[in-house]
Design a protein around this motif. Structure first.
Motif, short mmCIF file in Angstrom:
data_model
loop_
_atom_site.label_atom_id
_atom_site.label_comp_id
_atom_site.label_asym_id
_atom_site.label_seq_id
_atom_site.Cartn_x
_atom_site.Cartn_y
_atom_site.Cartn_z
N ASN A 43 -24.13 -36.96 -12.20
CA ASN A 43 -23.32 -37.82 -13.08
C ASN A 43 -21.82 -37.70 -12.77
N LYS A 44 -21.41 -36.62 -12.10
CA LYS A 44 -19.99 -36.44 -11.84
C LYS A 44 -19.43 -37.54 -10.93
N ASN A 72 -19.65 -27.68 -12.41
CA ASN A 72 -20.06 -28.78 -11.54
C ASN A 72 -18.93 -29.80 -11.40
N PRO A 177 -29.47 -34.96 -20.29
CA PRO A 177 -28.84 -33.77 -20.88
C PRO A 177 -27.39 -34.08 -21.25
N CYS A 178 -26.90 -33.40 -22.27
CA CYS A 178 -25.53 -33.64 -22.74
C CYS A 178 -24.71 -32.36 -22.79
N GLY A 179 -23.51 -32.41 -22.20
CA GLY A 179 -22.53 -31.35 -22.36
C GLY A 179 -21.46 -31.82 -23.33
N THR A 180 -20.61 -32.74 -22.85
CA THR A 180 -19.62 -33.35 -23.75
C THR A 180 -20.15 -34.63 -24.39
N GLY A 181 -21.19 -35.21 -23.82
CA GLY A 181 -21.75 -36.46 -24.34
C GLY A 181 -21.12 -37.71 -23.75
N ALA A 182 -20.17 -37.55 -22.82
CA ALA A 182 -19.51 -38.73 -22.24
C ALA A 182 -20.48 -39.55 -21.38
N THR A 183 -21.37 -38.85 -20.68
CA THR A 183 -22.35 -39.58 -19.87
C THR A 183 -23.27 -40.39 -20.76
N TYR A 266 -28.64 -27.75 -17.28
CA TYR A 266 -28.76 -29.12 -17.79
C TYR A 266 -30.19 -29.68 -17.65
N THR A 294 -29.34 -35.33 -13.83
CA THR A 294 -27.89 -35.49 -13.65
C THR A 294 -27.32 -34.60 -12.55
N GLY A 295 -28.16 -33.84 -11.87
CA GLY A 295 -27.68 -33.06 -10.72
C GLY A 295 -27.30 -31.64 -11.09
#
Ligand SMILES: *Cc1c(COP(=O)(O)O)cnc(C)c1O
Length: 315
Positions: A43-44, A72, A177-183, A266, A294-295
């Motif tokens: 996703n990056k 990442n 998967p969500c870290g900040t949720g921006a994706t 993730y 998402t890698g």
């Protein structure tokens, strides 16, 4: 813009072959963002695309961003900056270790400057005076927030949908998967009905993500999304970058059944969540499911030892 961000290739959409899925009576297809670009993983790629474009348009020569030793985001940024002829500087959380993590070593090898700050300074990473202080020390720079999560990231992540090539229309649920949720916010903003329900699996402990996603969507002008989405908070396994014995065993067994490699931060937590929900009968028989890998496989290098230890204890 560099040809890096003008791909003609499409990410692979892979139907997962797993006897367990057959038993649950569902079909699960995986969007392989992990293998879309080898060095600019997952996703990056989408989160950085319009950030780099904006930096170029505004005339910046240098990019500055934030992250931890296994980030990442920093890894992807270092690569993208080099490909697109930007200088890059990373503000890294915590002391410089005697031996750099493989992630930071790659970043350094690709020409990124590393600027280590204390954990208390790192907490100030969104404050205006801290940012101007950093720039007077490190040079003027286009500042990208931690994880690359801003409105420009949403715009890029909306383009993930095109890689599904219409498969989303016939699906009931789409997991990521969500870290900040921006994706997730970007994916939601890129969907049009008929759309699957979007389920973000939080990899962090805490219940702030729904609010963060709503805020990001509102910033993008989406106050009431026509797409149904929610955050699943039960599968963080202790918090960010924490791994449990169950998760380590799940990842090993899943990968040997399906041939698909996961990492524990993730993708491992997302697939774990899907299988737990299937086992609990929370996903209807006959469902068509999508998941976004998402890698982030580069991060595994820092965790393999911990994973191997967890695998020695029986599951
Ligand atoms: C950064 C990252 C995420 C989280 O993306 P958000 O937009 O912060 O939710 C998910 N998966 C991988 C592999 C990542 O590197």
């Amino acid at each position: 813009m560099s040809p890096l961000f003008n791909p003609t290739a499409r990410a692979e959409l892979q139907l997962l072959h797993d006897p367990l899925l057959r038993d649950y009576g569902v079909r699960l297809r995986v969007l392989r963002l992990d293998s879309f670009f080898p060095q600019l993983s997952g996703n990056k790629y989408f989160k950085l695309k319009y950030n780099l474009q904006q930096a170029r348009q505004l005339g910046y020569r240098q990019l500055l961003s934030f992250g931890g030793a296994y980030s990442n985001h920093l890894h992807a940024l270092a690569w993208a900056a080099r490909e697109c002829d930007f200088d890059a500087v990373a503000v890294v959380r915590g002391e410089r270790a005697a031996q750099l993590s493989p992630t930071l070593q790659d970043a350094l090898d690709w020409g990124m400057r590393l600027h280590f700050v204390s954990r208390s300074d790192y907490r100030r990473r969104a404050e205006a005076d801290f940012l101007s202080d950093l720039q007077s020390r490190l040079g003027p720079a286009f500042v990208i927030p931690e994880g690359g999560s801003n409105l420009l990231a949403l715009r890029g992540c909306a383009e993930i949908i095109a890689h599904l090539q219409g498969a989303e229309a016939g699906c009931q649920q789409l997991f990521l998967p969500c870290g900040t949720g921006a994706t997730l916010a970007g994916v939601v903003s890129g969907l049009s009905s008929p759309a699957p329900k979007v389920v973000g699996v939080s990899v962090l402990k805490g219940d702030f993500l729904s609010k963060d996603v709503s805020r990001l969507l509102a910033q993008a002008g989406i106050v009431r999304s026509a797409v149904d989405w929610r955050i699943e908070q039960r599968f963080h396994h202790g918090g960010y970058a924490r791994c449990s014995r169950e998760l380590a065993h799940f990842i090993r067994d899943f990968s040997s059944r399906t041939g698909l490699a996961l990492e524990p931060v993730y993708s491992g937590k997302m697939f774990y969540a899907i299988y737990q929900m299937l086992a609990a009968g929370e996903i209807a028989l006959g469902s068509e499911l999508l998941a976004i890998h998402t890698g982030g496989m580069q991060g595994l290098r820092g965790m393999q030892e911990k994973m191997d230890k967890l695998l020695l204890t029986s599951g």
